[in-house]
Structures are given as structure tokens and as C-alpha cells.
Motif scaffolding. Structure first.
Motif, PDB file in Angstrom:
ATOM      1  N   ALA A 196       0.958  -1.125   0.210  1.00  0.00           N
ATOM      2  CA  ALA A 196       0.274  -0.050   0.352  1.00  0.00           C
ATOM      3  C   ALA A 196       0.912   1.272  -0.436  1.00  0.00           C
ATOM      4  N   GLU A 197       1.587   1.170   0.476  1.00  0.00           N
ATOM      5  CA  GLU A 197       2.620   2.311   1.235  1.00  0.00           C
ATOM      6  C   GLU A 197       3.436   2.325  -0.517  1.00  0.00           C
ATOM      7  N   SER A 198       4.159   1.747  -0.870  1.00  0.00           N
ATOM      8  CA  SER A 198       4.625   1.631  -2.193  1.00  0.00           C
ATOM      9  C   SER A 198       3.770   1.560  -3.143  1.00  0.00           C
ATOM     10  N   ALA A 199       2.468   1.359  -3.971  1.00  0.00           N
ATOM     11  CA  ALA A 199       1.566   2.243  -4.739  1.00  0.00           C
ATOM     12  C   ALA A 199       1.000   3.050  -4.414  1.00  0.00           C
ATOM     13  N   THR A 200       1.179   4.023  -3.377  1.00  0.00           N
ATOM     14  CA  THR A 200       0.365   5.579  -3.291  1.00  0.00           C
ATOM     15  C   THR A 200       2.071   5.953  -3.106  1.00  0.00           C
ATOM     16  N   ARG A 201       2.989   5.365  -3.642  1.00  0.00           N
ATOM     17  CA  ARG A 201       4.248   6.444  -3.650  1.00  0.00           C
ATOM     18  C   ARG A 201       4.293   6.628  -5.530  1.00  0.00           C
ATOM     19  N   CYS A 202       3.519   5.465  -6.051  1.00  0.00           N
ATOM     20  CA  CYS A 202       3.379   5.203  -7.336  1.00  0.00           C
ATOM     21  C   CYS A 202       2.502   6.468  -8.168  1.00  0.00           C
ATOM     22  N   GLY A 203       1.483   6.607  -6.802  1.00  0.00           N
ATOM     23  CA  GLY A 203       0.843   7.774  -7.644  1.00  0.00           C
ATOM     24  C   GLY A 203       0.013   6.880  -8.988  1.00  0.00           C
ATOM     25  N   ASP A 204      -0.258   8.137  -9.951  1.00  0.00           N
ATOM     26  CA  ASP A 204      -0.820   8.234 -11.112  1.00  0.00           C
ATOM     27  C   ASP A 204      -0.207   6.801 -11.473  1.00  0.00           C
ATOM     28  N   GLU A 205       1.035   7.025 -12.104  1.00  0.00           N
ATOM     29  CA  GLU A 205       2.000   5.761 -12.241  1.00  0.00           C
ATOM     30  C   GLU A 205       2.507   4.901 -11.527  1.00  0.00           C
ATOM     31  N   LEU A 206       1.181   4.256 -11.343  1.00  0.00           N
ATOM     32  CA  LEU A 206       1.024   2.842 -10.462  1.00  0.00           C
ATOM     33  C   LEU A 206       1.282   1.451 -12.175  1.00  0.00           C
ATOM     34  N   THR A 207       2.375   0.823 -11.713  1.00  0.00           N
ATOM     35  CA  THR A 207       2.696  -0.286 -12.156  1.00  0.00           C
ATOM     36  C   THR A 207       3.576  -0.835 -10.938  1.00  0.00           C
ATOM     37  N   ARG A 208       3.866  -2.617 -11.758  1.00  0.00           N
ATOM     38  CA  ARG A 208       4.566  -3.704 -10.589  1.00  0.00           C
ATOM     39  C   ARG A 208       6.053  -2.760 -10.434  1.00  0.00           C
ATOM     40  N   ARG A 209       6.448  -2.770 -11.798  1.00  0.00           N
ATOM     41  CA  ARG A 209       8.049  -2.217 -11.549  1.00  0.00           C
ATOM     42  C   ARG A 209       7.788  -1.069 -10.300  1.00  0.00           C
ATOM     43  N   CYS A 210       6.881  -0.099 -10.966  1.00  0.00           N
ATOM     44  CA  CYS A 210       6.977   1.587  -9.572  1.00  0.00           C
ATOM     45  C   CYS A 210       7.137   0.708  -8.045  1.00  0.00           C
ATOM     46  N   VAL A 211       6.019  -0.363  -8.229  1.00  0.00           N
ATOM     47  CA  VAL A 211       5.877  -0.779  -6.340  1.00  0.00           C
ATOM     48  C   VAL A 211       7.054  -1.630  -6.209  1.00  0.00           C
ATOM     49  N   TYR A 212       7.526  -1.985  -7.240  1.00  0.00           N
ATOM     50  CA  TYR A 212       8.623  -3.097  -6.681  1.00  0.00           C
ATOM     51  C   TYR A 212       9.681  -2.103  -6.609  1.00  0.00           C
ATOM     52  N   GLU A 213      10.525  -1.291  -6.768  1.00  0.00           N
ATOM     53  CA  GLU A 213      11.249   0.039  -7.168  1.00  0.00           C
ATOM     54  C   GLU A 213      10.927   0.322  -6.157  1.00  0.00           C
ATOM     55  N   ALA A 214       9.564   0.962  -5.626  1.00  0.00           N
ATOM     56  CA  ALA A 214       9.324   2.015  -4.042  1.00  0.00           C
ATOM     57  C   ALA A 214       9.676   0.623  -3.221  1.00  0.00           C
ATOM     58  N   ALA A 215       8.804  -0.395  -3.059  1.00  0.00           N
ATOM     59  CA  ALA A 215       9.650  -1.171  -1.623  1.00  0.00           C
ATOM     60  C   ALA A 215      11.307  -1.280  -1.805  1.00  0.00           C
ATOM     61  N   ARG A 216      11.552  -1.257  -2.429  1.00  0.00           N
ATOM     62  CA  ARG A 216      13.273  -1.947  -2.937  1.00  0.00           C
ATOM     63  C   ARG A 216      13.505  -0.416  -2.300  1.00  0.00           C
ATOM     64  N   ALA A 217      13.127   0.809  -2.030  1.00  0.00           N
ATOM     65  CA  ALA A 217      13.525   1.666  -1.249  1.00  0.00           C
ATOM     66  C   ALA A 217      13.917   2.030  -0.275  1.00  0.00           C
ATOM     67  N   GLU A 218      12.828   1.313   0.599  1.00  0.00           N
ATOM     68  CA  GLU A 218      12.536   1.154   1.928  1.00  0.00           C
ATOM     69  C   GLU A 218      14.086   0.664   2.854  1.00  0.00           C
ATOM     70  N   THR A 219      14.625   1.646   3.133  1.00  0.00           N
ATOM     71  CA  THR A 219      16.113   1.138   3.672  1.00  0.00           C
ATOM     72  C   THR A 219      15.780   0.845   5.205  1.00  0.00           C
ATOM     73  N   SER A 220      14.320   1.012   6.012  1.00  0.00           N
ATOM     74  CA  SER A 220      14.067   1.233   7.423  1.00  0.00           C
ATOM     75  C   SER A 220      12.952   0.744   7.739  1.00  0.00           C
ATOM     76  N   TRP A 221      11.956  -0.569   7.042  1.00  0.00           N
ATOM     77  CA  TRP A 221      11.156  -0.448   7.132  1.00  0.00           C
ATOM     78  C   TRP A 221      10.251  -1.551   8.641  1.00  0.00           C
ATOM     79  N   THR A 222       9.646  -0.533   9.119  1.00  0.00           N
ATOM     80  CA  THR A 222       9.128  -1.163  10.394  1.00  0.00           C
ATOM     81  C   THR A 222       7.459  -1.661  10.286  1.00  0.00           C
ATOM     82  N   ALA A 223       6.765  -1.049   9.344  1.00  0.00           N
ATOM     83  CA  ALA A 223       5.315  -1.525   9.305  1.00  0.00           C
ATOM     84  C   ALA A 223       4.645  -1.002  10.304  1.00  0.00           C
ATOM     85  N   GLY A 224       5.024   0.157  10.363  1.00  0.00           N
ATOM     86  CA  GLY A 224       4.644   1.065  11.701  1.00  0.00           C
ATOM     87  C   GLY A 224       4.851   0.847  12.397  1.00  0.00           C
ATOM     88  N   GLY A 225       5.809  -0.043  13.015  1.00  0.00           N
ATOM     89  CA  GLY A 225       6.373  -0.161  14.294  1.00  0.00           C
ATOM     90  C   GLY A 225       5.379  -1.685  15.388  1.00  0.00           C
TER      91      GLY A 225
END
Length: 147
Positions: free
Chosen positions: A49-78
Motif C-alpha cells: 500500500a505504501e509503495s503503491a501510494t508513492r507511485c500515484g498515477d504511475e502505478l505499475t508493478r515495476r514502480c511498486v517493486y522499486e518503491a518497496a526496494r527503496a525502503e531502508t528502514s521498513w517497520t510496518a508502522g512499528g
């Protein structure tokens, strides 16, 4: 022991993310117990959901994948200790330990040094060949197939 560093259920009074999941279960699945697989699934769903939100109107599988891979400190909100999703070579650095008792699981006294987790531990690097993880190439695909 939980090498992934998931917040212990018994700490829901001090972990807001666990309280939110308890409330969600109470509302949408009355009587259901919170489980470890549920927490892992919710973390994955939140990452999507966070990755898809970052993609906005450019939502593609690649964008979601790359946005997820950009997370360097993922905690799922704690829900768990920080994880660097962009670097597969760096192992998860924080963990927690639970102790089994006749009354159920309880957090063990293992010297946590970062909130609920122990993070200041020398990393061990496996030296034997345990095989390689599955890749896109193993199924006849590449990143160019990822839209």
C-alpha cells in the motif's frame, strides 16, 4: 527466538501498531486471535500500500517493486524491527527472544538495546554454499518484463 524482530504480542499495551491490529480483528473478525503469520501478512500488505501510494498515477508493478526496494528502514508502522529492503546482502540486524512458560509466551530478558529488540550483535556470515534464491531469470523473465 524471532530473528525477524516482530513485536511480541504481549507488548501490545506499549506498541500502538499491535493495538491497531487488535482493534481491527475485534471489529472485522470478532474472536479471532492475532497470529505471527497475520503480522507478517499485514507488514507485506502495508508495504504494498505504501509503495503503491508513492507511485500515484504511475502505478505499475515495476514502480511498486522499486518503491518497496527503496525502503531502508521498513517497520510496518512499528510491527517489527527496521529492515533494509534495498540491500539483500545485509542481514536483518535486530531480533527479539520469547520464552515459553506454562502460562504462554513471555518476552525473555536477553538484553535488548533498541526498544524491544537486540540490535548490537556481531553479524555472522555463512560460508558454505546453500544455493541461490530464485530469480526472474529462473522463470524466463527479466526486469524488462516488469511493467
Amino acid at each position: 527466538m524471532d530473528l525477524g524482530g516482530v513485536a511480541p504480542f504481549e507488548k501490545s499495551s506499549t506498541v500502538p501498531a499491535l493495538r491497531q491490529i487488535e482493534a481491527m480483528l475485534a471489529e472485522y473478525a470478532p474472536g479471532a486471535e492475532m497470529t505471527f503469520p497475520q503480522l507478517r501478512a499485514i507488514s507485506s500488505w502495508l508495504l504494498f500500500a505504501e509503495s503503491a501510494t508513492r507511485c500515484g498515477d504511475e502505478l505499475t508493478r515495476r514502480c511498486v517493486y522499486e518503491a518497496a526496494r527503496a525502503e531502508t528502514s521498513w517497520t510496518a508502522g512499528g510491527l517489527h524491527a527496521p529492515v533494509d529492503l534495498g540491500n539483500r546482502e545485509v542481514p536483518i540486524s535486530c531480533f527479539n527472544i520469547e520464552r515459553a512458560t506454562p502460562d504462554g509466551w513471555v518476552p525473555a530478558d536477553f538484553g535488548p538495546d533498541k526498544g524491544l529488540y537486540r540490535c548490537n550483535v556481531e553479524r555472522y556470515r555463512f560460508t558454505k554454499d546453500y544455493g541461490a534464491p530464485l530469480t526472474l531469470a529462473d522463470v524466463g523473465k527479466s526486469m524488462t518484463d516488469f511493467e
